[in-house]
Design an enzyme around this catalytic site. Structure first.
Site, mmCIF file in Angstrom:
data_model
loop_
_atom_site.group_PDB
_atom_site.id
_atom_site.type_symbol
_atom_site.label_atom_id
_atom_site.label_comp_id
_atom_site.label_asym_id
_atom_site.label_seq_id
_atom_site.Cartn_x
_atom_site.Cartn_y
_atom_site.Cartn_z
ATOM 1 N N PRO A 16 0.839 -1.206 0.000
ATOM 2 C CG PRO A 16 0.076 -0.967 2.188
ATOM 3 C CD PRO A 16 0.784 -1.926 1.285
ATOM 4 C CB SER A 262 8.486 2.789 9.591
ATOM 5 O OG SER A 262 7.783 2.025 10.549
ATOM 6 C CE LYS A 263 5.051 0.894 2.620
ATOM 7 N NZ LYS A 263 4.687 0.059 1.507
ATOM 8 N NE ARG A 264 8.526 -2.264 10.637
ATOM 9 C CZ ARG A 264 9.102 -1.892 9.491
ATOM 10 N NH1 ARG A 264 8.647 -2.335 8.352
ATOM 11 N NH2 ARG A 264 10.135 -1.064 9.487
ATOM 12 C CG ASP A 265 6.276 4.154 13.085
ATOM 13 O OD1 ASP A 265 6.692 3.287 13.880
ATOM 14 O OD2 ASP A 265 7.008 5.002 12.551
#
Ligand code: GLU
Length: 525
Positions: A16, A262-265
């Site tokens: 995404p 980041s994407k994981r945040d």
């Protein structure tokens, strides 16, 4: 090269689109529109191992949702198409060959085992292995081997890569619109791989060739690509092409201001980092999106525009059109921009006030219908009668919902806040706030409410003004404290001491429902 402004957003469809990617797309869009230019979408999918099904559609839908659609790209005005690099594969080899012919690139046959050995060997000595001028003659490539040896390897089908021949002892003078002049000593650069024997170019070669062929005038991209700038400048020079102008946007930092967002945040910090909800095609995991969380695209765009840019004035609210007029790459900062999830809520609250009440009502109506269905279901189960408002539950009039929206939206940020603030317009309170009961109920409350009931019943021309006059005149002429009347009245209607103007509520729910709700409280008083 043409002098028309042509910019591109060049994401890789590896998942995404991260919110930082949307910011890059937005700045490209604003710059293009400001200069009556063209905003191109190019899909950089040369690395097929990282390709994720659905990612390209997600990118297009995200741009469309933000109202920043591309002018040219896959399936749209394909003037310089195709716009997917996987469909342009056949183009790149000849450019790699051209660089070899001109002496700017060479074949390298080193196996991954050899390269691994050198890397580890260097690591053990606390050094980093760089493949460049200082060691390339000791490695296996068309600069160290004879012509015959090279041809033999190529004919035998040995794996190879084509590397850029980065020069020794030169100083490169690079320019970036945001970062100014940058000097680079070529001795620290490695000979980057441009092409692989599987027939695929690397990012660097494909990116430069495509930017050239697509007549891109300005490359606006994230700071993480700054280390590639020296190579890109050299590639343009090696081909003898005029380079576009470059602008590397600042990093987007975590809310703490430390480290890159980041994407994981998103999962960790409790707010979305994606514009739209994303369902991972492999794991089925769902990541939240701003759209589904109830944010308006106007809020998203306004918020993102301030991540690294500012207009130099106090103004914070900008429509897309105003942004186009005000935007200037010269006003983009170098320093990282802190991502503040509360700030986008602030923008959403603002844009909530600008939404059309009817369209909000349509969205809210489906929530109301769901809630009422649940309540009705519960009623049947427990066999308790729930006092209902005049409007039949399953057929709430959207115009009625629109009037409710008009009364409460000032205090909301999301459509999902509406029910909490306005459920009593659709269903009578089934319980009363305990503290409020203590505060509002006095010895004479039943008597007062009985009188108010009569007053409401007596209003023939049922308008807010007439209701207000009837009750207020009675209060004043009998010298009763306003609170003694208005507090229990509000409690009867809302179930708590909150909500919009009492007379607006009475008008909205109607005479019979008002009387019925007052009776419910009298029974408790
Ligand atoms: N494909 C690169 C990315 O995924 C594009 C970088 C660039 O804009 O040059 O961001």
């Amino acid at each position: 090269m043409t002098t028309d402004v042509r910019v591109r957003f060049a994401p890789s469809p590896t998942g995404p689109l991260h919110i930082g990617g949307v910011r890059t797309a937005l700045f490209n869009y604003l710059f293009a529109k400001k200069h009556n230019g063209t905003f191109v979408l190019r899909i950089e999918d040369t690395d097929q191992t990282r390709y994720i099904e659905g990612a390209e559609d997600y990118i297009v839908e995200s741009l469309d949702w933000c109202n920043i659609p591309f002018d040219e790209g896959p399936n749209r005005n394909e003037k310089f198409g195709p716009y997917r690099q996987s469909e342009r594969k056949h183009l790149y080899k000849k450019y790699a060959d051209e660089l070899i012919e001109k002496g700017h690139a060479y074949y390298a046959f080193d196996t991954s085992e050899t390269l691994d050995f050198h890397r580890k060997d260097h690591e053990a000595k606390g050094k980093t292995f760089i493949y460049n001028w200082h060691n390339r003659l000791k490695l296996s490539n068309s600069l160290s081997l004879s012509k015959d040896e090279v041809n033999a390897k190529l004919e035998a089908g040995d794996d190879y890569v084509i590397r850029f021949k980065s020069p020794q002892d030169e100083t490169l003078h690079l320019t970036d619109i945001i970062r100014g002049d940058i000097k680079i000593d070529t001795n620290i650069l490695d000979d980057k791989v441009l092409f692989k024997s599987d027939g695929m170019p690397t990012y660097h070669l494909a990116n430069i060739v495509d930017d050239h062929l697509m007549e891109i005038s300005h490359v606006i991209r994230g700071e993480e690509w700054l280390p590639s700038l020296a190579l890109h400048f050299q590639l343009y020079a090696a081909f003898g092409w005029e380079a576009p102008q470059f602008a590397h946007l600042p990093l987007i930092l975590k809310p703490t201001g430390k480290g890159k967002l980041s994407k994981r945040d998103g999962d960790k910090l409790g707010f979305p980092v994606f514009p739209l909800e994303w369902k991972d095609p492999k794991t089925g995991d769902i990541s939240r999106g701003y759209k589904e969380d109830g944010y308006f695209p106007e809020a998203m765009v306004n918020f993102l525009s301030f991540l690294g840019w500012n207009p130099g004035t106090e103004q914070e609210i900008f429509s897309l059109e105003e942004l186009v007029n005000a935007f200037d790459l010269e006003r983009v900062n170098k320093a990282g921009a802190r991502f503040d999830p509360d700030k986008i809520k602030w923008f959403n609250h603002h844009y909530m006030q600008e939404q059309d009440n009817y369209s909000l009502a349509k969205q809210f109506k489906s929530i109301v219908d769901d809630k009422l269905n649940v309540i009705q279901g519960k009623t049947e189960e427990s066999n308790n009668k729930i006092v209902t408002s005049q409007a039949p539950h399953n057929d709430i009039d959207v115009n009625f919902v629109e009037m409710v929206v008009a009364l409460i939206k000032e205090r909301t940020t999301f459509v999902s806040d509406f029910w909490e603030l306005s459920g009593f317009f659709f269903v009578a309170p089934s319980k009363y706030d305990e503290k409020a009961l203590k505060k509002a109920l006095k010895d004479d409350t039943a008597e007062i409410l009985t009188k108010v009931k009569e007053l409401v019943d007596g209003v023939e021309d049922f308008t807010v003004k007439n209701l207000q006059d009837a009750v207020k005149n009675w209060i004043t002429s009998n010298e009763i404290g306003f609170g003694k009347v208005m507090m229990p009245l509000r409690l009867a209607l809302v179930g708590a001491l909150q909500g919009p103007d009492v007379f607006d509520i009475i008008y909205m729910i109607g005479k019979a429902e008002t009387i019925s709700r007052i009776d419910n409280l009298i029974a408790k008083a």
